[in-house]
Design a protein around this motif. Structure first.
Motif, PDB file in Angstrom:
ATOM      1  N   TYR A 150       5.023  31.656  11.718  1.00 15.59           N
ATOM      2  CA  TYR A 150       6.510  32.096  11.754  1.00 15.59           C
ATOM      3  C   TYR A 150       6.821  33.358  11.091  1.00 15.59           C
ATOM      4  O   TYR A 150       7.385  34.236  11.507  1.00 15.59           O
TER       5      TYR A 150
ATOM      6  N   GLU B  24      11.701  26.285  15.638  1.00 16.91           N
ATOM      7  CA  GLU B  24      11.922  24.793  15.405  1.00 16.91           C
ATOM      8  C   GLU B  24      11.710  24.218  16.963  1.00 16.91           C
ATOM      9  O   GLU B  24      11.037  23.274  17.140  1.00 16.91           O
TER      10      GLU B  24
ATOM     11  N   HIS C 168       8.413  27.563   3.837  1.00 15.77           N
ATOM     12  CA  HIS C 168       9.546  27.077   4.575  1.00 15.77           C
ATOM     13  C   HIS C 168       9.794  25.288   4.420  1.00 15.77           C
ATOM     14  O   HIS C 168       9.051  24.733   5.279  1.00 15.77           O
TER      15      HIS C 168
ATOM     16  N   PHE D 239      10.337  23.315   7.416  1.00 11.15           N
ATOM     17  CA  PHE D 239       9.408  22.988   8.500  1.00 11.15           C
ATOM     18  C   PHE D 239       8.324  21.972   7.841  1.00 11.15           C
ATOM     19  O   PHE D 239       7.634  21.327   8.712  1.00 11.15           O
TER      20      PHE D 239
ATOM     21  N   ASN E 244      19.195  31.962  16.007  1.00  8.19           N
ATOM     22  CA  ASN E 244      18.477  32.764  14.932  1.00  8.19           C
ATOM     23  C   ASN E 244      16.953  32.528  15.319  1.00  8.19           C
ATOM     24  O   ASN E 244      16.647  31.509  15.894  1.00  8.19           O
ATOM     25  N   LYS E 245      16.027  32.895  14.552  1.00  6.27           N
ATOM     26  CA  LYS E 245      14.802  32.853  14.658  1.00  6.27           C
ATOM     27  C   LYS E 245      14.192  31.561  14.191  1.00  6.27           C
ATOM     28  O   LYS E 245      13.285  30.769  14.774  1.00  6.27           O
ATOM     29  N   GLU E 246      14.868  31.194  13.193  1.00  9.76           N
ATOM     30  CA  GLU E 246      14.504  29.610  12.769  1.00  9.76           C
ATOM     31  C   GLU E 246      14.672  28.416  13.899  1.00  9.76           C
ATOM     32  O   GLU E 246      13.767  27.727  14.011  1.00  9.76           O
ATOM     33  N   SER E 247      15.969  28.663  14.302  1.00  3.01           N
ATOM     34  CA  SER E 247      16.184  27.706  15.462  1.00  3.01           C
ATOM     35  C   SER E 247      15.042  27.787  16.786  1.00  3.01           C
ATOM     36  O   SER E 247      14.693  26.796  17.150  1.00  3.01           O
TER      37      SER E 247
END
Length: 201
Positions: free
Chosen positions: A26, A57, A118, A121, A51-54
């Motif tokens: 990530y 995931e 994170h 995660f 966003n990048k996190e979505s």
């Protein structure tokens, strides 16, 4: 953009980017890696995922789904507990190249990276790992109830060892570029299942 087209676009992005996240992690996956791979703009990426996190995931879920499907198919294909345990080992053996080319086990990769950076995660990886362990424990206990597996076997302990052997084998093979190491570990684990767990007459 219609709903169907939007879903197709999301699916294409996930399938393209999932191996990148799994290989680079990530933190190390830049937005330019994503846009270059997909041919889409930053706006298009964030328009679909926010966003990048979505996106990360969604990619993680995609990567682990392959392994979860392998477990489900193995359980469905084999009625006996011993066959389930050896069948899952066969699945990993047969699909090692696919897992390796995709950057290794996504569960292990995310767990290691997320440990320090994170928590979200890390919790996802923890949940999947505990579910996997629970499945193995249930299979062992079912085998003990049916007279297949020795009653003295500690299901929780063996489940930990079983999972650690698979994950550790992938790590060793990936780090040393020696797939033989993984296959040897799997064969030894099969032998343990068939000789230390199995009740023989």
């Amino acid at each position: 953009m219609t709903f169907a087209k939007s879903e197709r676009t999301k699916k294409r992005i996930i399938e393209t980017v999932a191996p990148i996240f799994n290989k680079k992690g990530y933190q190390s996956t830049a937005l330019s890696d994503i846009t270059n791979a997909t041919g889409l703009t930053k706006g298009a990426i964030y328009g679909n995922f926010g966003n990048k996190e979505s996106l990360a995931e969604a990619c993680f879920n995609h990567n682990v789904k392959f392994l979860q499907k392998g477990l489900q198919m193995t359980w469905a294909a084999h009625p006996s507990s011993i066959d389930k345990l050896t069948g899952l080992l066969n699945f990993y053996e047969q699909n090692f190249e696919t897992v390796s080319n995709n950057g290794g086990c996504p569960l292990m990769n995310v767990a290691v990276e997320a440990d320090d950076f994170h928590p979200f995660f890390k919790e996802k990886a923890k949940t999947i790992l505990l579910n996997w362990k629970s499945e193995i424990v249930s299979v062992i206990r079912e085998g003990q109830s049916s007279g297949e597996i020795k009653p003295e076997i500690r299901a929780q302990d063996f489940a930990n060892f079983y999972i650690a052997s698979i994950e550790g084998g992938i790590l060793i093979a990936k780090t040393t570029n020696d797939s033989t190491a993984f296959f040897n570990i799997i064969e030894n684990l099969k032998s343990l299942v068939n000789h230390q767990l199995k009740i023989t007459t």
